[in-house]
Design a protein around this motif. Structure first.
Motif, short mmCIF file in Angstrom:
data_model
loop_
_atom_site.label_atom_id
_atom_site.label_comp_id
_atom_site.label_asym_id
_atom_site.label_seq_id
_atom_site.Cartn_x
_atom_site.Cartn_y
_atom_site.Cartn_z
N LEU A 143 -10.34 3.39 7.82
CA LEU A 143 -10.06 1.98 7.57
C LEU A 143 -9.22 1.37 8.69
CD1 LEU A 143 -10.28 -0.45 5.70
CD2 LEU A 143 -8.27 0.40 4.47
N LEU A 144 -8.24 2.13 9.18
CA LEU A 144 -7.40 1.64 10.28
C LEU A 144 -8.23 1.40 11.53
CD1 LEU A 144 -4.32 1.22 11.14
CD2 LEU A 144 -4.51 3.51 12.15
N ALA B 181 -4.10 -0.33 5.70
CA ALA B 181 -4.51 0.94 6.29
C ALA B 181 -3.35 1.61 7.01
CB ALA B 181 -5.67 0.71 7.27
N SER C 149 -10.50 -1.75 10.89
CA SER C 149 -9.81 -3.03 10.71
C SER C 149 -9.14 -3.53 11.98
CB SER C 149 -8.77 -2.91 9.59
OG SER C 149 -7.79 -1.93 9.89
N CYS D 77 -7.85 6.55 5.21
CA CYS D 77 -7.04 5.49 5.82
C CYS D 77 -7.25 5.43 7.33
CB CYS D 77 -5.56 5.71 5.50
SG CYS D 77 -5.13 5.39 3.77
N THR E 117 0.82 -1.21 0.00
CA THR E 117 0.00 0.00 0.00
C THR E 117 0.85 1.26 0.00
OG1 THR E 117 -1.63 -1.23 1.28
CG2 THR E 117 -1.93 1.13 1.14
N THR F 179 0.04 4.34 -2.36
CA THR F 179 -0.57 5.51 -1.73
C THR F 179 -0.03 6.82 -2.30
OG1 THR F 179 -0.87 4.24 0.30
CG2 THR F 179 -1.09 6.62 0.48
#
Length: 402
Positions: A96-97, A123, A100, A93, A73, A77
């Motif tokens: 998402l972090l 992420a 997840s 992100c 990633t 990115t």
């Protein structure tokens, strides 16, 4: 008549002090959030291992999911940041972090754990490139070497996340603990995210109004070479961080007969010293400049790690760990900032990838060398690479000058 350049609106380019201060605060919050969430996950790895009934080897393979997701990633990115902007990618992100990190406790096999850790790693790698790119823009606009302060926030967030994780490890299950991290992450993103989304990245004056007598741009090949050079410095630094995190306590316990509690203090000394070094990094950079900071930091870390790895007494080894942390503190921030100033998000992505590669290489390399020689001798490789970083910084002092 001389041509008068009209100033741009602050809405397009947040150049006034208040806007820059708000941006700095928001970016700092995301650095701290990243360290907080990642440390919260790390302290629950033993519980996740027991839950998935994984052996040490299968757990190691599953944990590679974080590394694989992050490295892949990080490369991508940079392109996303150029297309959608650093600020939007940072917020996306962060969401998402936060989501997840709640997934690992829901798995019941090493394979499933590895798959969800790919998402978590993606992420983690993405937000690191995005907020470092945003920080590079802000450093250029403010014309102050404030990059170490952002990385200090990451370190403080990590120490807070680890401390909180240790406190709640007993009363809270991994599921509830990591779900709590999800809630905290989403709340922090909801508060700090709008500041990034409302404003475009600041543009330094020299980029807004190029003049005829401006210095010529470097050839593309030379720029790529310099970005790789700064990436190597980041890799040498991260190698030391990874090595001390995984092997520092073991060296104190096995080679110096320290108790488990005393051995655990070793990495704490290193991490605390690194945090203090980053908090004072801006002042250091303003007084010494980037080249002297890199050279002095690398030399200091080399001396500290030689003491930490070869000292016959526990107190001397702890002192060596602390000196190493102070020396390494500002090398990674300076390397990433210079790579970003040269090549934008792509430069940050390249330097971050090489840096993360160094962190991945450190622990297994130390393990192999410990088998071939001994653990104290293997740890001297941290000192050697710190000295290499100092030499690279000195050798490229003119080519890398802004």
């Amino acid at each position: 008549m001389p041509q008068i350049n009209k100033p741009r609106s602050h809405k397009a380019v947040p150049g006034n002090g208040a806007s820059l201060t708000r941006l700095r605060t928001a970016i700092t919050v995301f650095f701290a959030l990243d360290g907080f969430v990642f440390a919260g996950w790390v302290v629950r790895i033993p519980a996740i291992k027991e839950q998935t009934d994984a052996s040490a080897s299968t757990l190691g393979l599953a944990l590679l999911g974080v590394s694989a997701g992050a490295v892949v990633t990080m490369v991508l990115t940079g392109r996303l940041c150029r297309r959608y902007g650093n600020h939007r990618v940072t917020v996306a992100c962060a969401v998402l972090l936060s989501l997840s990190v709640a997934l690992p406790p829901l798995t019941h096999s090493a394979l499933a754990l590895g798959l969800v850790l790919l998402v978590f790693g993606a992420a983690y790698g993405g937000i690191n490139v995005a907020f470092n790119s945003a920080a590079v823009d802000l450093v250029a606009a403010m014309r102050r070497p404030i990059m170490p302060s952002f990385h200090a926030a990451f370190s403080l967030g990590g120490m807070t996340g680890a401390g909180l994780g240790a406190l709640v490890a007993g009363p809270l299950s991994p599921t509830r603990h990591l779900l709590l991290l999800t809630v905290v992450g989403l709340l922090v993103t909801a508060v700090a995210g709008p500041t990034l989304l409302r404003q475009k990245p600041p543009v330094p004056p020299e980029r807004e109004r190029p003049t005829q007598d401006a210095a010529p741009r470097r050839p593309a090949g030379r720029t790529r070479g310099l970005v790789l050079v700064f990436g190597l410095i980041a890799g040498c630094t991260a190698y030391g961080e990874g090595a001390l995190a995984d092997w520092g306590a073991l060296h104190l316990e096995e080679d110096l007969d320290a108790s488990p509690g005393a051995a655990a203090i070793g990495y704490s000394c290193f991490a605390l010293a690194m945090t203090v070094g980053r908090l004072t990094g801006t002042t250091l950079l303003e007084r010494l400049g980037q080249t002297r900071t890199v050279v002095a930091g690398g030399a200091t870390a080399a001396a500290g790690m030689l003491l930490g790895s070869l000292a016959p007494a526990l107190w001397a080894a702890l002192l060596g760990y602390a000196v190493t942390g102070i020396g390494l503190a500002n090398l990674f921030p300076v390397a990433v900032e210079r790579a970003g100033a040269l090549a934008g998000p792509s430069g940050v992505a390249t330097a971050s990838t090489l840096g993360y590669g160094g962190m991945l290489l450190g622990p297994p390399a130390i393990g192999f060398m410990a088998d071939w020689f001994s653990l104290p001798v293997a740890l001297t490789s941290v000192a050697i690479l710190a000295a290499v970083a100092a030499c690279i910084g000195f050798a490229t002092r003119r080519a890398a000058a802004p």
